[in-house]
Design a protein around this motif. Structure first.
Motif, mmCIF file in Angstrom:
data_model
loop_
_atom_site.group_PDB
_atom_site.id
_atom_site.type_symbol
_atom_site.label_atom_id
_atom_site.label_comp_id
_atom_site.label_asym_id
_atom_site.label_seq_id
_atom_site.Cartn_x
_atom_site.Cartn_y
_atom_site.Cartn_z
ATOM 1 N N VAL A 18 2.565 -4.602 11.307
ATOM 2 C CA VAL A 18 3.040 -3.224 11.184
ATOM 3 C C VAL A 18 4.345 -3.024 11.939
ATOM 4 C CG1 VAL A 18 1.167 -1.661 10.547
ATOM 5 C CG2 VAL A 18 1.148 -2.751 12.796
ATOM 6 N N GLN A 22 8.002 -1.074 8.348
ATOM 7 C CA GLN A 22 6.825 -0.915 7.501
ATOM 8 C C GLN A 22 6.245 0.496 7.622
ATOM 9 O OE1 GLN A 22 4.818 -4.420 7.989
ATOM 10 N NE2 GLN A 22 3.772 -4.306 6.025
ATOM 11 N N ARG A 23 6.266 0.980 8.851
ATOM 12 C CA ARG A 23 5.742 2.325 9.054
ATOM 13 C C ARG A 23 6.604 3.341 8.287
ATOM 14 N NH1 ARG A 23 5.092 2.235 14.799
ATOM 15 N NH2 ARG A 23 3.859 0.372 14.459
ATOM 16 N N GLU A 26 5.696 3.226 4.770
ATOM 17 C CA GLU A 26 4.427 3.920 4.508
ATOM 18 C C GLU A 26 4.617 5.423 4.433
ATOM 19 O OE1 GLU A 26 1.125 2.707 6.817
ATOM 20 O OE2 GLU A 26 1.260 0.642 6.077
ATOM 21 N N ARG A 27 5.574 5.890 5.234
ATOM 22 C CA ARG A 27 5.843 7.321 5.187
ATOM 23 C C ARG A 27 6.290 7.737 3.786
ATOM 24 N NH1 ARG A 27 9.894 9.220 9.581
ATOM 25 N NH2 ARG A 27 8.402 8.312 11.028
ATOM 26 N N GLY A 29 5.067 6.362 1.206
ATOM 27 C CA GLY A 29 3.977 6.009 0.299
ATOM 28 C C GLY A 29 4.118 4.600 -0.265
ATOM 29 N N LEU A 30 4.933 3.766 0.394
ATOM 30 C CA LEU A 30 5.182 2.424 -0.134
ATOM 31 C C LEU A 30 4.366 1.389 0.621
ATOM 32 C CD1 LEU A 30 9.073 2.744 -0.440
ATOM 33 C CD2 LEU A 30 7.339 3.146 -2.183
ATOM 34 N N ARG A 31 3.361 0.853 -0.035
ATOM 35 C CA ARG A 31 2.526 -0.164 0.593
ATOM 36 C C ARG A 31 2.519 -1.448 -0.223
ATOM 37 N NH1 ARG A 31 -0.060 4.556 0.920
ATOM 38 N NH2 ARG A 31 0.112 5.478 2.965
ATOM 39 N N THR A 32 2.085 -1.332 -1.452
ATOM 40 C CA THR A 32 1.975 -2.529 -2.275
ATOM 41 C C THR A 32 3.261 -2.733 -3.079
ATOM 42 O OG1 THR A 32 1.145 -1.340 -4.194
ATOM 43 C CG2 THR A 32 -0.479 -2.011 -2.561
ATOM 44 N N ASP A 35 3.868 -0.170 -5.549
ATOM 45 C CA ASP A 35 4.471 1.078 -5.071
ATOM 46 C C ASP A 35 5.985 0.953 -5.023
ATOM 47 O OD1 ASP A 35 1.895 1.947 -4.609
ATOM 48 O OD2 ASP A 35 1.924 1.376 -2.490
ATOM 49 N N SER A 679 -2.166 3.622 -7.087
ATOM 50 C CA SER A 679 -2.068 3.139 -5.716
ATOM 51 C C SER A 679 -0.947 3.905 -5.035
ATOM 52 C CB SER A 679 -1.767 1.655 -5.712
ATOM 53 O OG SER A 679 -0.532 1.419 -6.325
ATOM 54 N N GLY A 680 -0.979 3.896 -3.702
ATOM 55 C CA GLY A 680 0.130 4.496 -2.969
ATOM 56 C C GLY A 680 0.118 6.009 -2.969
#
Ligand code: ADP
Ligand code: MG
Length: 687
Positions: A18, A22-23, A26-27, A29-32, A35, A679-680
Motif C-alpha cells: 500500500v 496506491q492510496r 484507491e481514492r 476507485g482504482l484497484r484492479t 478499474d 468492480s471498483g
C-alpha cells in the motif's frame, strides 16, 4: 537475535503493497486493472507536432522547438529563472520559479531545445511557466496525450503510467457476443478503449469531448448495459423471495369504495387493479406509484392496505416528515377507521406511554395498520405479521431507510410487499436507469373539477401589491400560504427568517389571522396549527418548506413563495401543488429578487410555462442531473460515469433490450460483463 532485528525493522516500514500512490489510486476507485482501463480521459493535449511560436495560442498546451536567445537568473522581486526561446517565427518567454542547480547551464544562449507546456499571455507577451525541456529532434508521440481525472497529489504521469500498464495487462476481450455487437452497431471494446486513451491526432476532438465518437458510444453502452444487468439481477432476486399472497379485493376494499364521496378516476382504477394483481402473488411486490401532486395516490394506497388487512396481514404506512405522516393518518383514519380497522400512530416524539402502547399494539397484532415516520423502522418496532409496506414520497427516504423497512418483515420466510409513492414524476430515462427493478403505476389524470393553478411572477419590489392580493383573497373567504425563503446554509437562520417573516406579515396585515409553521415546532403545536388552518381559524399560514409535500387544504387557493429563485424546480412544483385542490381558481405568486442567475431565470420560466409535473421533471433533470432528483446527492453513490441520461436515451433503450437478450441467451457473457463493470467505484442505485 538477528531475526528479531529484521522483524522489528520490517514492522517499522509500511508494507510495500500500500504505497502512497496506491492510496491515491484507491481514492479514485482504482484497484484492479479493469478499474484502470475504464478510467477515461477528461480531455487531451496535442504533443504530436511542433507548433511554430507565431501560431501559439494562449490557453493551449503545445510543443515548441527553437534556440535559447538569452537566459538570466533574477533575484528580484523574487528568485526566478527566465529565458527567451526563438524559432525564427517569434519569441516565447520561459519562466521557472523553482530553480535547480545545473538548470541554468542547460539553458545557455544558443542552445537548441524542445519545450512543452501551457501557453499563457504574460506581461512580456506569450510565456510558459515551468515548461518541460527536452532534447530537440527526438521522436514525438504518435497520439494525443490523455489528461485523466485525478486527485490532489497524484500526477498525470503516474496515472498515465499505471493506466498504460493496465492496458497491457488487463483482459480486454469483448464480453459481448458478436451478434449483440452487430445488432447494435457497437465498436470493438479493446479498440475503443485504446482509442480513447490514445487517440490519433486526426480524430475530431469535438466528437471526443462530446462523448459522441463511436468509441465513446461503445463505452457508454457497456456502462448502461452493466447497470441494466444489475437491475435484472435485483429483479430476479426478488422473484426468488417469498411473500404472503394476499387474496384479491375482499369485503373491506368493497366497503371502502362504497363509502367514498367520489368515484375513483380511471387512472386510479387502473393502478388499483395493477396492485391487486401484484399483491395476490407469493413474491414481494415492488411497485412505484407515480402521480403528480393531487392525483389521488392516497386512495390507491388505502385500497392496497384494505386488501392486505382483509387477507390478515399488517400494513405499515410511512412518510418522511411528521406533517406528511399526519396527513396520511388523517385520510386512512377517515376511510378505514369507520370500517373497524384499528390504526396505530408512531412517530419519534410520542410521549413514552403513548409510544409503549403503540409498540404493544403493533407487536401483538391488535393494530392492523401503523402510520408514522421513520420511527416505524427502528429496531424496537416489531410487527406481528407485516405484509405490506407503503411509503410516501419515497425518493426522500435514504436508500438505507427503505431497505431497513423492507427487512421488517419476517425475514426467515416472508418478505413484505412494497408500494412506494412519489409525486416527483420520474422522467422515463431515469425510471429506466434506476428504477427498472420496480414496476411502475402512473396516475396520469387528476380528479375532475380541478382548475389549473395560475402562476404569476413578481419582482420583490412589488411586495405591496402581493400583500393586497393576499388580503383580497382572504376577504373572499379563501386561505393562503406564505412560504418563507429557503436559507440553505443554516437551519437556525432559516428558522429565524420564518419567525421574522411571520412578525412582518402580522404587522403588515393586522386584520388577518396569521399562523406560523416550521419544522422545529413541538409536534403538538404543529398538529394544532395544521388543525386551525384546516378549520379556517388561521387565514394566512406562514411556513417553511415543511408544507412542501402532501398537505391538503382545499380552501387554500393562494400561495406566495418568497425568494422563489432560491428553490429548486421540483420543490417549487411541489409547493405549488398545495393550492388548486378545491373548486376555486388558485394562484401561485413567485416573488423573486434581482439579479436572477440564468439558471434561476430558466427555473421560474419553466414553472410559469407549465404545470405538467413530467415536463417539469424533465427540465429539472436537464438542469441538475439525476442525483438531486433521486435524492442521492448526499449519499455519495455513483450514478453513471459516462452515459448521460439527457443525451443517451436511445442508447439506454438499446442497452435495456440487450440486457434482456443477454440474460436469456448469453448468461455467461452477462456475468462477465457485470464483473468487469461492477468492480471498483461504480455501485448502482438499488432499493
Ligand atoms: P396526492 O396524489 O398528491 O397524494 P391525494 O391522495 O392527497 O393526492 O388526493 C388529493 C385530494 O383529492 C384529496 O383530498 C383526495 O381525497 C381527493 N381525491 C382523491 N381521489 C379523488 C377522486 N377520484 N375524485 C375526487 N377527489 C379525489
Ligand atoms: Mg400525497
Amino acid at each position: 537475535m538477528g531475526s528479531t532485528a529484521v522483524g522489528a525493522q520490517a514492522a517499522r516500514r509500511p508494507p510495500k503493497a500500500v504505497s502512497g500512490t496506491q492510496r491515491l489510486f484507491e481514492r479514485l476507485g482504482l484497484r484492479t486493472a479493469a478499474d484502470f482501463v475504464v478510467h477515461l480521459p477528461l480531455r487531451y493535449e496535442d504533443e504530436t507536432r511542433i507548433t511554430p511560436v507565431s501560431q501559439a495560442q494562449p490557453g493551449a498546451h503545445a510543443v515548441f522547438e527553437g534556440e535559447i536567445l538569452s537566459s538570466e537568473l533574477r533575484l528580484r522581486p523574487r528568485r526566478e529563472l527566465q529565458a527567451v526561446l526563438s524559432d525564427g517565427t517569434g519569441h516565447l518567454q520561459l519562466r521557472w520559479l523553482h530553480v535547480y542547480p545545473g538548470q541554468q547551464s542547460r539553458l545557455k544562449s544558443g542552445r537548441p531545445v524542445r519545450v512543452r507546456g501551457e501557453v499563457r499571455g504574460g506581461f512580456h507577451g506569450l510565456e510558459i511557466v515551468h515548461p518541460l525541456v527536452t532534447e530537440p529532434g527526438t521522436p514525438l508521440p504518435a497520439t494525443l496525450t490523455p489528461v485523466y481525472p485525478s486527485t490532489q497529489g497524484l500526477s498525470q504521469a503516474s496515472l498515465r503510467k499505471a493506466i498504460g500498464k493496465a492496458l497491457d495487462e488487463a483482459d480486454l476481450s469483448d464480453t459481448l457476443p458478436s451478434a449483440v455487437c452487430q445488432a447494435y452497431d457497437l465498436a470493438d471494446f479493446a479498440a475503443s478503449l485504446r482509442l480513447l486513451h490514445h487517440p490519433s491526432p486526426d480524430i475530431s476532438l469535438e466528437l471526443l469531448a462530446q462523448h459522441s465518437h463511436p468509441a465513446w458510444r461503445r463505452i457508454k453502452f457497456d456502462e448502461l448495459l452493466a447497470q441494466q444487468l444489475a437491475l435484472a439481477d435485483a429483479r430476479a432476486a426478488r422473484r426468488a423471495l417469498k411473500a404472503v399472497a394476499l387474496q384479491k379485493a375482499g369485503a373491506l376494499s368493497a366497503r371502502l369504495l362504497a363509502g367514498l364521496p367520489f368515484k375513483p378516476t380511471r387512472a386510479q382504477q387502473r393502478a388499483i387493479v395493477e396492485i391487486q394483481q401484484d399483491l395476490a402473488v407469493a413474491h414481494p411486490m415492488h411497485r412505484l406509484l407515480q402521480g403528480d401532486v393531487g392525483s389521488g395516490k392516497t386512495l390507491v394506497a388505502a385500497m392496497a392496505a384494505a386488501q392486505a388487512i382483509d387477507a390478515g396481514v399488517q400494513v405499515a404506512v410511512m412518510a418522511p416528515t411528521e406533517i406528511l405522516a399526519e396527513q396520511l393518518w388523517r385520510k386512512f383514519s377517515e376511510w378505514l377507521g369507520p370500517l373497524g380497522v384499528p390504526i396505530a400512530w408512531l412517530t419519534g416524539n410520542l410521549p413514552a406511554a403513548a409510544r409503549r402502547q403503540a409498540l404493544q399494539a403493533i407487536a401483538s397484532g391488535e393494530a392492523r395498520l401503523a402510520v408514522g415516520t421513520q420511527a416505524l423502522i427502528q429496531d424496537k418496532v416489531q410487527f406481528q405479521s407485516l405484509g405490506l409496506v407503503i411509503s410516501d414520497e419515497q425518493h426522500r427516504f435514504g436508500v438505507g431507510q427503505r431497505l431497513a423497512l423492507s427487512r421488517k418483515g419476517d425475514q426467515a420466510r416472508f418478505h413484505p410487499h412494497q408500494l412506494s409513492m412519489s409525486a416527483t414524476p420520474i422522467p422515463r430515462t431515469l425510471a429506466m436507469a434506476f428504477f427498472a427493478d420496480m414496476d411502475v403505476s402512473v396516475l396520469d389524470e387528476l380528479p375532475p373539477g380541478r382548475t389549473p393553478v395560475r402562476t404569476r411572477l413578481f419582482a420583490g419590489a412589488r411586495r405591496e401589491e402581493v400583500l393586497a392580493h393576499v388580503a383580497a383573497c382572504v376577504r373572499q373567504g379563501r386561505q393562503a400560504y406564505w412560504v418563507c425563503p429557503l436559507v440553505e446554509e443554516s437551519e437556525a437562520l432559516q428558522l429565524q427568517t420564518a419567525v421574522d417573516t411571520w412578525q412582518h406579515l402580522c404587522a403588515e396585515l393586522p386584520d388577518l389571522r396569521v399562523g406560523l409553521m416550521h419544522g422545529r415546532l413541538p409536534a403538538q403545536e404543529k398538529a394544532d396549527t395544521m388543525a386551525a388552518f384546516r378549520a379556517g381559524d388561521i387565514q394566512l399560514l406562514v411556513s417553511t418548506t415543511v408544507i412542501e409535500v402532501g398537505v391538503d387544504v382545499p380552501n387554500a387557493s393562494l400561495m406566495v413563495i418568497e425568494h422563489a429563485e432560491r428553490f429548486g424546480l421540483a420543490q417549487l412544483h411541489q409547493l405549488r401543488g398545495r393550492v388548486g385542490r378545491g373548486a376555486h381558481e388558485s394562484t401561485c405568486v413567485l416573488l423573486y429578487e434581482q439579479p436572477l442567475s440564468m439558471v434561476a431565470r430558466e427555473r421560474l420560466r419553466a414553472l410559469y410555462e407549465t404545470t405538467d409535473g413530467f415536463e417539469i421533471a424533465r427540465r429539472d433533470l436537464a438542469q441538475r442531473g439525476p442525483g438531486e432528483l433521486l435524492g442521492v446527492r448526499q449519499s455519495g453513490q455513483a450514478l453513471l460515469r459516462f452515459a448521460d441520461l439527457n443525451d443517451d436515451e436511445s442508447l439506454l433503450e438499446q442497452a435495456r433490450e440487450a440486457a434482456a437478450w443477454l440474460v436469456r441467451d448469453f448468461p455467461e457473457q452477462a456475468r462477465a460483463h457485470q464483473q468487469r463493470w461492477m468492480s471498483g467505484a461504480s455501485q448502482y442505485l438499488r432499493s
